[in-house]
Design an enzyme around this catalytic site. Structure first.
Site, PDB file in Angstrom:
ATOM      1  N   GLU A 130      40.201 122.340  25.677  1.00 37.90           N
ATOM      2  CA  GLU A 130      40.283 122.808  27.070  1.00 37.90           C
ATOM      3  C   GLU A 130      40.842 121.730  27.997  1.00 37.90           C
ATOM      4  O   GLU A 130      41.763 121.988  28.776  1.00 37.90           O
ATOM      5  CB  GLU A 130      38.897 123.252  27.571  1.00 37.90           C
ATOM      6  CG  GLU A 130      38.915 123.610  29.047  1.00 37.90           C
ATOM      7  CD  GLU A 130      37.650 124.273  29.549  1.00 37.90           C
ATOM      8  OE1 GLU A 130      36.611 124.227  28.865  1.00 37.90           O
ATOM      9  OE2 GLU A 130      37.717 124.844  30.646  1.00 37.90           O
ATOM     10  N   ASP A 133      35.960 123.628  23.086  1.00 36.56           N
ATOM     11  CA  ASP A 133      35.498 123.631  24.477  1.00 36.56           C
ATOM     12  C   ASP A 133      34.337 122.635  24.545  1.00 36.56           C
ATOM     13  O   ASP A 133      33.245 122.900  24.022  1.00 36.56           O
ATOM     14  CB  ASP A 133      35.029 125.032  24.908  1.00 36.56           C
ATOM     15  CG  ASP A 133      34.793 125.084  26.412  1.00 36.56           C
ATOM     16  OD1 ASP A 133      34.638 124.008  27.018  1.00 36.56           O
ATOM     17  OD2 ASP A 133      34.756 126.192  26.970  1.00 36.56           O
ATOM     18  N   ILE A 148      32.466 121.551  26.988  1.00 38.71           N
ATOM     19  CA  ILE A 148      31.310 122.096  27.727  1.00 38.71           C
ATOM     20  C   ILE A 148      31.682 123.520  28.112  1.00 38.71           C
ATOM     21  O   ILE A 148      32.492 123.733  29.019  1.00 38.71           O
ATOM     22  CB  ILE A 148      30.979 121.296  29.009  1.00 38.71           C
ATOM     23  CG1 ILE A 148      30.607 119.844  28.666  1.00 38.71           C
ATOM     24  CG2 ILE A 148      29.850 121.974  29.788  1.00 38.71           C
ATOM     25  CD1 ILE A 148      30.164 119.006  29.869  1.00 38.71           C
ATOM     26  N   ASP A 149      31.145 124.499  27.406  1.00 43.84           N
ATOM     27  CA  ASP A 149      31.353 125.884  27.834  1.00 43.84           C
ATOM     28  C   ASP A 149      30.179 126.209  28.752  1.00 43.84           C
ATOM     29  O   ASP A 149      29.023 126.192  28.323  1.00 43.84           O
ATOM     30  CB  ASP A 149      31.429 126.842  26.643  1.00 43.84           C
ATOM     31  CG  ASP A 149      31.889 128.207  27.120  1.00 43.84           C
ATOM     32  OD1 ASP A 149      32.807 128.261  27.955  1.00 43.84           O
ATOM     33  OD2 ASP A 149      31.303 129.213  26.705  1.00 43.84           O
ATOM     34  N   THR A 162      30.732 124.967  32.302  1.00 45.66           N
ATOM     35  CA  THR A 162      30.820 123.770  33.162  1.00 45.66           C
ATOM     36  C   THR A 162      30.136 124.012  34.505  1.00 45.66           C
ATOM     37  O   THR A 162      29.457 123.125  35.030  1.00 45.66           O
ATOM     38  CB  THR A 162      32.298 123.374  33.370  1.00 45.66           C
ATOM     39  OG1 THR A 162      32.866 123.126  32.084  1.00 45.66           O
ATOM     40  CG2 THR A 162      32.436 122.122  34.220  1.00 45.66           C
ATOM     41  N   ASP A 170      37.028 129.197  24.780  1.00 48.34           N
ATOM     42  CA  ASP A 170      35.717 129.779  25.106  1.00 48.34           C
ATOM     43  C   ASP A 170      35.212 130.685  23.976  1.00 48.34           C
ATOM     44  O   ASP A 170      34.003 130.844  23.808  1.00 48.34           O
ATOM     45  CB  ASP A 170      35.788 130.653  26.373  1.00 48.34           C
ATOM     46  CG  ASP A 170      36.204 129.887  27.624  1.00 48.34           C
ATOM     47  OD1 ASP A 170      35.692 128.776  27.817  1.00 48.34           O
ATOM     48  OD2 ASP A 170      37.018 130.414  28.408  1.00 48.34           O
TER      49      ASP A 170
HETATM   50  C1  LIP Z   1      33.833 129.522  31.338  1.00 43.11           C
HETATM   51  C2  LIP Z   1      33.240 130.633  30.501  1.00 43.11           C
HETATM   52  C3  LIP Z   1      32.602 131.643  31.425  1.00 43.11           C
HETATM   53  C4  LIP Z   1      33.757 132.363  32.035  1.00 43.11           C
HETATM   54  C5  LIP Z   1      34.681 131.414  32.778  1.00 43.11           C
HETATM   55  C6  LIP Z   1      35.029 130.152  32.000  1.00 43.11           C
HETATM   56  P1  LIP Z   1      34.163 126.858  30.993  1.00 43.11           P
HETATM   57  O1  LIP Z   1      34.237 128.427  30.540  1.00 43.11           O
HETATM   58  O2  LIP Z   1      32.524 130.387  29.452  1.00 43.11           O
HETATM   59  O3  LIP Z   1      31.836 132.583  30.730  1.00 43.11           O
HETATM   60  O4  LIP Z   1      33.317 133.369  32.888  1.00 43.11           O
HETATM   61  O5  LIP Z   1      35.859 132.140  33.071  1.00 43.11           O
HETATM   62  O6  LIP Z   1      36.064 130.355  31.096  1.00 43.11           O
HETATM   63  O7  LIP Z   1      35.205 126.691  32.044  1.00 43.11           O
HETATM   64  O8  LIP Z   1      32.795 126.617  31.507  1.00 43.11           O
HETATM   65  O9  LIP Z   1      34.475 126.141  29.740  1.00 43.11           O
END
Ligand code: LIP
Length: 281
Positions: A70, A90, A92-93, A95, A220
């Site tokens: 990412e 990813d 930190i999914d 963030t 993601d």
């Molecule tokens: C996020 C996702 C979240 C989604 C956001 C974003 P990040 O990822 O996991 O569910 O709604 O669009 O993609 O930016 O925290 O890695």
């Protein structure tokens, strides 16, 4: 080759656990927040640090492998999936959850060969839940096998989704149109953990019947997609065709019946693909 991928997966589990420790430690510090595509698309130094930690450690063991990460993509690296062994990361999914200490945060690592997912690892680091799946070998949480819910009646279901990070009014209208239609089926409830990866693990665990979203990215959902399918679930595009992990659209469900019922209610739109060539200046 099979053993080689097993050792890659073992490495992914170990590095995801290490990354989770770094995330947990960082949660007690003040977090410096930066933005990417919009003022609500957040990134922190911990996202960047954790991605580098994962990539460096994988490179030492598997120097020929490729990466889609990412934060590397945000820094200008390409996001094209080839036949080569590729780690899709990813760091930190969730963030936004991390920034606000909302307690669902995942490290997500998918591994693809010939454009097929070979394994997926999602570490929900505040719950200390390690979700894993290997192609053809099932899905697990902390070593216990996962199975999607057997519920076939959408009216007895919980559906997970997210609002994403676009605040473009037309996109927000579409998101609300879908949400309204799904709520009014009616379903038992709609939930969202704030991370696509954990939402998909909730489908795999049978806690929700389905998860859908438009606007997610390949990092993601890469790992979670295999965890869902190995737990007996299905993945389709929001218009009902085959899922395409670069299309930024996904429905992950316990069954084709539930998936197709959700597809009927979604106000579909097409964000720019993850593998679209960069726009000319
Ligand atoms: C996020 C996702 C979240 C989604 C956001 C974003 P990040 O990822 O996991 O569910 O709604 O669009 O993609 O930016 O925290 O890695």
């Amino acid at each position: 080759m099979a053993d080689l991928w097993q050792s890659a997966m073992d490495h992914a589990v170990a590095i995801a656990r290490k990354a989770g420790e770094v995330v947990r430690e960082a949660l007690v510090d003040e977090r410096k927040v930066m933005t990417k595509s919009s003022s609500v698309d957040l990134v922190t130094q911990t996202d960047q640090k954790v991605e580098q930690l994962i990539i460096q450690s994988v490179k030492e063991k598997f120097p020929t492998h490729k990466f889609i990460g990412e934060e590397s993509v945000a820094a200008g690296e390409s996001c094209v999936l080839t036949d080569s062994p590729t780690w899709i990361i990813d760091p930190i999914d969730g963030t936004t959850n991390f920034v606000h200490a909302f307690p669902f945060i995942a490290v997500s690592i998918g591994f693809s060969v010939k454009k097929q997912m070979e394994f997926g690892v999602v570490y929900s680091c505040l719950e200390d839940k390690m979700y894993t799946a290997r192609k053809g070998k099932g899905a697990f949480c902390n070593g216990e096998p996962l199975q999607v819910s057997a519920q076939q009646d959408i009216k007895q279901s919980i559906i997970a989704t997210e609002f994403g990070s676009s605040r473009d009014p037309e996109t927000v209208d579409n998101i609300f149109r879908s949400l309204r239609s799904i709520l009014c089926i009616p379903v038992h409830g709609v939930r969202g953990a704030g991370t696509a990866a954990i939402n998909m693990c909730l489908v795999a665990s049978g806690s929700v019947e389905a998860y859908y979203e438009i606007g997610i990215h390949v990092w993601d959902v890469a790992a979670g997609s295999l965890i869902v399918s190995e737990a007996g679930g299905v993945l389709v595009d929001v218009e009902g065709g085959d899922v395409d992990l670069m299309s930024r659209r996904i429905v992950a469900a316990n069954s084709r019946t539930i998936a197709q019922r959700i597809v009927k209610e979604i106000a579909s739109f097409s964000p720019s693909r993850d593998d679209a060539p960069p726009a000319k200046q």
